[in-house]
Design an enzyme around this catalytic site. Structure first.
Site, PDB file in Angstrom:
ATOM      1  N   LEU A 234     -73.327 -68.491  11.411  1.00 17.24           N
ATOM      2  CA  LEU A 234     -73.273 -68.837   9.998  1.00 17.24           C
ATOM      3  C   LEU A 234     -74.600 -69.431   9.557  1.00 17.24           C
ATOM      4  O   LEU A 234     -75.202 -70.237  10.268  1.00 17.24           O
ATOM      5  CB  LEU A 234     -72.158 -69.856   9.739  1.00 17.24           C
ATOM      6  CG  LEU A 234     -70.758 -69.511  10.252  1.00 17.24           C
ATOM      7  CD1 LEU A 234     -69.792 -70.628   9.891  1.00 17.24           C
ATOM      8  CD2 LEU A 234     -70.276 -68.191   9.688  1.00 17.24           C
ATOM      9  N   ALA A 276     -78.144 -73.527  10.225  1.00 16.47           N
ATOM     10  CA  ALA A 276     -77.344 -72.436  10.774  1.00 16.47           C
ATOM     11  C   ALA A 276     -76.665 -72.928  12.044  1.00 16.47           C
ATOM     12  O   ALA A 276     -77.066 -73.929  12.642  1.00 16.47           O
ATOM     13  CB  ALA A 276     -78.218 -71.223  11.068  1.00 16.47           C
ATOM     14  N   LYS A 277     -75.637 -72.225  12.448  1.00 15.84           N
ATOM     15  CA  LYS A 277     -74.957 -72.537  13.701  1.00 15.84           C
ATOM     16  C   LYS A 277     -74.193 -71.306  14.145  1.00 15.84           C
ATOM     17  O   LYS A 277     -73.752 -70.500  13.313  1.00 15.84           O
ATOM     18  CB  LYS A 277     -73.988 -73.710  13.519  1.00 15.84           C
ATOM     19  CG  LYS A 277     -73.800 -74.540  14.776  1.00 15.84           C
ATOM     20  CD  LYS A 277     -75.035 -75.357  15.102  1.00 15.84           C
ATOM     21  CE  LYS A 277     -74.803 -76.272  16.299  1.00 15.84           C
ATOM     22  NZ  LYS A 277     -76.000 -77.081  16.599  1.00 15.84           N
ATOM     23  N   GLY A 278     -74.034 -71.165  15.440  1.00 11.22           N
ATOM     24  CA  GLY A 278     -73.291 -70.035  15.970  1.00 11.22           C
ATOM     25  C   GLY A 278     -72.503 -70.440  17.192  1.00 11.22           C
ATOM     26  O   GLY A 278     -72.800 -71.440  17.854  1.00 11.22           O
ATOM     27  N   ASP A 333     -77.645 -74.798  22.885  1.00 13.71           N
ATOM     28  CA  ASP A 333     -76.614 -75.726  22.419  1.00 13.71           C
ATOM     29  C   ASP A 333     -75.634 -75.944  23.566  1.00 13.71           C
ATOM     30  O   ASP A 333     -75.929 -75.595  24.715  1.00 13.71           O
ATOM     31  CB  ASP A 333     -75.920 -75.152  21.173  1.00 13.71           C
ATOM     32  CG  ASP A 333     -75.322 -76.225  20.275  1.00 13.71           C
ATOM     33  OD1 ASP A 333     -74.431 -76.944  20.751  1.00 13.71           O
ATOM     34  OD2 ASP A 333     -75.735 -76.340  19.107  1.00 13.71           O
TER      35      ASP A 333
END
Length: 652
Positions: A234, A276-278, A333
């Site tokens: 996202l 953003a992050k996934g 992450d």
């Protein structure tokens, strides 16, 4: 495999490439297609499975045969969506496409089980075929220029949505219709190096066009689906950065990423326009995390523009319903700390313009765990909080309860930043640790030993160093006896507790510092429900802000508390920053790495010289970043109580 049909009924003849599966397994596979085996024979010509009379035309039987062969070859896994092949007359890849779309809609909050959605669609073959026709009209490179055809296909799907006879069927159809309309790009029509369709699917989505958008609406998202992995990425804006994690929340990983993206957007505000992050989850228990990660990365790069000789280039055989979009940056992450080199190797295969700036933290980048950068940045906030209260944690002992373990980056590094720490309790996803009266020096040395292990858990803690009444217990234990010393340090009266009850007690312990170096949302405001925390996995252990008895909270991890819980804790006299303040140093370090690589790679600097310059930068980080972090922390910690509501609420 092939079918024969005569007056006695239908029969499938199968020649297995190796030893045949168990008959029960074969029968279960046929039942996914809606076929029930009546009898079985083994002859010189092969294995024969008889079904009796089948009301299916020859072309449909051929579709089932090809789907059966593909499943046997490992190209897809059969489930109830296989029943779409005989009901709608589609091939197995189209069934996979419908299944992928259905999986995504569940992540957006549709709320129905996969089997329930499949059963609804099996009874609606006209809708399934219309939806596939709309997808083809929008994204088939051979015919997408016919705007009238796409419009007619869209109207036909809309009419079939309205024609649903139940509310559930209408919701399912509307969600799938909105999915196809929201997709901007897909790799569905791309081919792999062998010329065959790829065994994973990816979709770039305009989140604002989904049926159930929710309170947080990303700018764009990429959804990757295969039989072994699902992933979501996202972005809150066109230029956005953030990490990819290995999620432990298969049922709602998109919800997890939404919260993390929102926090990342605020953390990134001083350095890049958006966050953003996934995250990805493994669907096959035998699959390695690295393999799932590779598929996730390939799926994202498949539908991302590249820059070649200064010009933006769209991916081959890909209809792009949006404008140029070549900026995609990821980072390590939770669970992916060692995967950046994997991502950069794939970026190299694709000739992606960012090179090894695509994934920060690789072998030619900054190792956040080795640097301890995130924990050290958060520790400045902790030190400031205590200094304002007149407590010098560099010279005076203080008690700590923690979320995490010594194998983790933020928790492990944080618990080695002072030899005055008295860690009285902690927990992770495996164990609960209690040490009622630890010796600061001896316990520091033991934590350092555990941190140096290749991997460790609280079970590795030397039991001879644990003070009287303490211990380490598994979270799977039925019940845990609590000594008088443990009850005293945790401030509870119960003589025994379940693991969940003990974790709640650790969170509410009357300690100086609650150090969050783990994953999960463990505290909500009193007026909120557990659903507001959006972390089902921790509903059983979560506490409210009014139950907290610690003086200071350090949030090296993300989303340890809801925003409303932070506000409530601060208004009641507790000292806390928003998580994006406490862990800003890690974000700034990744930003520095990416920017240095982009700047030097665009000039005449060789890779060796670039890496030498890059390696010299960590010694400058304390001067470059940390002086700004205390100033932000000072503002958030020293404002009068009512203004704190505004400051902490920035990312809310």
């Amino acid at each position: 495999m092939h079918f024969t049909v005569n007056e006695a009924g239908a029969r499938a003849e199968v020649r297995w490439p190796g030893p045949p599966p168990l008959l029960a397994e074969v029968c279960a596979m046929f039942e996914h297609f809606g076929l029930r085996v009546a009898s079985y024979q083994l002859t010189d010509t092969g294995h024969h499975y008889e079904f009796g009379t089948l009301p299916l035309p020859r072309p449909t039987l051929e579709l089932i045969a090809r789907a059966f062969e593909a499943a046997t070859a490992g190209h897809w896994q059969t489930d109830r969506y296989a029943a779409l092949i005989p009901s709608a007359g589609i091939d197995w890849r189209q069934a996979v496409l419908i299944r992928a779309a259905s999986r995504f809609t569940r992540q957006t909050g549709l709320g129905f089980s996969p089997d329930y959605i499949a059963d609804s669609l099996v009874t609606a073959p006209d809708f399934v075929n219309a939806l596939l026709a709309l997808f083809d009209a929008r994204f088939n490179p051979a015919g997408h220029t016919d705007a009238d055809q796409a419009e007619r296909a869209d109207q036909e799907v809309a009419a079939l949505v309205e024609a649903a006879t139940s509310l559930d069927d209408e919701r399912i159809r509307r969600a799938l219709h909105s999915f196809v309309r929201a997709v901007l790009r897909t790799n569905w029509f791309q081919a792999g190096p062998d010329g065959r369709p790829k065994d994973y699917l990816s979709f770039k989505i305009d989140s604002s066009r989904l049926a159930d958008v929710g309170p947080v609406v990303p700018y764009r998202e990429i959804y990757v689906y295969s039989d072994i992995v699902e992933g979501i990425h996202l972005r809150s804006g066109p230029i956005a950065r953030g990490g990819l994690r290995w999620s432990s929340r298969p049922e709602d990983f998109r919800t997890e990423v939404l919260g993390l993206m929102k926090t990342q957007a605020v953390k990134n505000a001083p350095i890049v326009p958006a966050g953003a992050k996934g995250a990805f989850v493994l669907r096959n228990p035998d699959a390695a995390a690295a393999d799932g990660y590779r598929t996730f990365i390939r799926g994202m790069l498949d539908i991302t523009d590249n820059i070649v000789d200064g010009a933006v280039r769209h991916p081959d055989r890909t209809v792009c319903l949006d404008g140029p979009d070549a900026y995609l940056v990821v980072a390590a992450d939770k669970g992916t700390a060692t995967f950046s080199d994997l991502a950069n190797a794939i970026a190299g295969e694709y000739g992606f313009w960012l090179g090894d700036a695509f994934a920060s933290g690789g072998s030619a980048g900054y190792d956040h765990k080795a640097m301890g950068i995130t924990a050290r940045g958060a520790w400045l906030s902790v030190r400031r909080h205590f200094a304002e209260a007149g407590h010098d944690i560099d010279t005076q002992p203080f008690t700590v309860a923690g979320i995490g373990d010594m194998s983790g980056d933020v928790f492990g590094n944080g618990m080695l930043l002072s030899d005055n720490i008295k860690l009285v309790a902690a927990f992770d996803h495996r164990h609960i640790f209690v040490d009622p009266d630890p010796d600061p020096r001896a316990s520091f040395d033991e934590r350092a030993r555990m941190f140096a292990l290749p991997s460790s858990s609280w079970q590795d803690y030397d039991s001879t160093l644990i003070s009287t009444g303490g211990g380490v217990w598994s979270r799977t234990a039925k019940s845990i006896p609590l000594s008088p010393q443990a009850r005293a340090v945790l401030g509870i009266e119960a003589a025994e507790a379940t693991p969940d009850q003990l974790i709640s007690a650790v969170l509410c312990a009357p300690v100086d510092l609650l150090w969050n170096g783990g994953v999960g949302t463990y505290v909500r405001a009193d007026e909120e429900s557990d659903a507001d925390a959006r972390d089902k996995a921790n509903d059983r252990v979560r506490v409210t802000a009014s139950q907290l008895r610690c003086k200071v909270i350090g949030e090296g991890g993300n989303l340890g508390l809801t925003q409303q819980a932070r506000i409530a804790f601060a208004l009641s006299g507790g000292r806390i920053n928003a998580d994006f303040i406490d862990n800003a140093a890690g974000v700034a370090t990744s930003d520095l790495e990416v920017n240095i690589k982009i700047a030097l790679d665009s000039g005449n600097t060789g890779i060796a010289q670039r890496n030498t310059l890059l390696a010299a930068q960590p010694t400058r980080l304390p001067r470059g970043f940390w002086p700004t972090t205390p100033r932000r922390s000072w503002r958030s910690a020293s404002l009068p109580r009512k203004p704190i509501r505004c400051w902490i609420g920035i990312s809310g």
